[in-house]
Write a protein that holds these residues in place. Sequence first.
Motif, PDB file in Angstrom:
ATOM      1  N   ILE A 180       0.846  -1.188   0.000  1.00 24.05           N
ATOM      2  CA  ILE A 180       0.000   0.000   0.000  1.00 24.05           C
ATOM      3  C   ILE A 180       0.886   1.244   0.000  1.00 24.05           C
ATOM      4  O   ILE A 180       1.802   1.353   0.819  1.00 24.05           O
ATOM      5  N   THR A 181       0.590   2.149  -0.896  1.00 22.67           N
ATOM      6  CA  THR A 181       1.384   3.377  -0.965  1.00 22.67           C
ATOM      7  C   THR A 181       0.703   4.505  -0.192  1.00 22.67           C
ATOM      8  O   THR A 181      -0.500   4.484   0.056  1.00 22.67           O
ATOM      9  N   THR A 182       1.518   5.489   0.178  1.00 24.22           N
ATOM     10  CA  THR A 182       1.013   6.681   0.857  1.00 24.22           C
ATOM     11  C   THR A 182       1.972   7.825   0.562  1.00 24.22           C
ATOM     12  O   THR A 182       2.777   7.722  -0.377  1.00 24.22           O
ATOM     13  N   HIS A 183       1.928   8.898   1.335  1.00 24.40           N
ATOM     14  CA  HIS A 183       2.836  10.036   1.152  1.00 24.40           C
ATOM     15  C   HIS A 183       3.587  10.312   2.447  1.00 24.40           C
ATOM     16  O   HIS A 183       3.016  10.206   3.536  1.00 24.40           O
ATOM     17  N   VAL A 225       3.232   2.225   2.927  1.00 22.11           N
ATOM     18  CA  VAL A 225       2.733   2.124   4.295  1.00 22.11           C
ATOM     19  C   VAL A 225       3.583   1.100   5.024  1.00 22.11           C
ATOM     20  O   VAL A 225       3.896   0.036   4.489  1.00 22.11           O
ATOM     21  N   ALA A 261      -8.828   9.458   0.875  1.00 19.84           N
ATOM     22  CA  ALA A 261      -7.458   9.008   1.119  1.00 19.84           C
ATOM     23  C   ALA A 261      -6.618  10.032   1.875  1.00 19.84           C
ATOM     24  O   ALA A 261      -5.477   9.737   2.238  1.00 19.84           O
ATOM     25  N   HIS A 262      -7.156  11.242   2.133  1.00 22.84           N
ATOM     26  CA  HIS A 262      -6.361  12.245   2.849  1.00 22.84           C
ATOM     27  C   HIS A 262      -6.102  11.779   4.281  1.00 22.84           C
ATOM     28  O   HIS A 262      -6.955  11.148   4.914  1.00 22.84           O
ATOM     29  N   ASP A 263      -4.920  12.095   4.778  1.00 18.03           N
ATOM     30  CA  ASP A 263      -4.516  11.740   6.145  1.00 18.03           C
ATOM     31  C   ASP A 263      -4.684  10.243   6.441  1.00 18.03           C
ATOM     32  O   ASP A 263      -4.939   9.851   7.576  1.00 18.03           O
ATOM     33  N   GLU A 264      -4.591   9.430   5.386  1.00 12.77           N
ATOM     34  CA  GLU A 264      -4.695   7.963   5.507  1.00 12.77           C
ATOM     35  C   GLU A 264      -6.019   7.521   6.146  1.00 12.77           C
ATOM     36  O   GLU A 264      -6.080   6.523   6.862  1.00 12.77           O
ATOM     37  N   VAL A 294      -6.800   4.018   5.101  1.00 21.75           N
ATOM     38  CA  VAL A 294      -5.924   3.022   5.734  1.00 21.75           C
ATOM     39  C   VAL A 294      -6.442   2.702   7.142  1.00 21.75           C
ATOM     40  O   VAL A 294      -6.486   1.528   7.543  1.00 21.75           O
TER      41      VAL A 294
END
Length: 197
Positions: free
Chosen positions: A14-17, A26, A59-62, A65
């Motif tokens: 899983i990708t994130t920033h 992640v 998807a903002h601020d995970e 997730v």
Amino acid sequence: MATKNKLPPMRRYITTHSKDGEAVFVSPNQIPECVPSRPAGDDGDLALVYATATFPVQAHDETDVAIYDDFMHTPPDLTTPMGTVMRVIDMKPGKVTPMHRTVSFDYGVVMEGEAELILDSGERRLLRRGDFCIQRGTSHSFRNTSDSDWCRLIFVFLPMEQLTVAGRQLGEEWYDEQYESGSESVGQGGEPEARER
């Protein structure tokens, strides 16, 4: 004797920033990369690869997730009413899933083995590895055509608007009968008996 599932274990990344806005993965300490599965009755194994509670996905601020982490501890139904679900089903040799309908728009792919897609009309198609199906709120069942090998299918469930066919609003249904070997059990009026959930 039951045949052991020898299909390879599944991993998801899983990708994130990062805080600097760069793409990163992640942490496996947050969400394990190995996808856990659980028994699906006598049919095989079921894995929840990912799920969201909204569509479009937040998807903002995970946010998504965190929701998926909750779903890992308290699994949702087969679908979520307003979100998306990605599932893997490993079917035992010769097994047939119950005939069912979900109020969802589903993309399905055969990853390993072969599966026969059976509709409540009796129509069938054989799906081989790499073949796709698109379920549009229709009643269906899958049969693993092998007597010795497991079959792996992956599904992405998307929310859909209320479906009305022939003047009747359709809901989620699970039929009590199995559709096997070209035969089917029917209820009154020639229709397969179904129960809504």
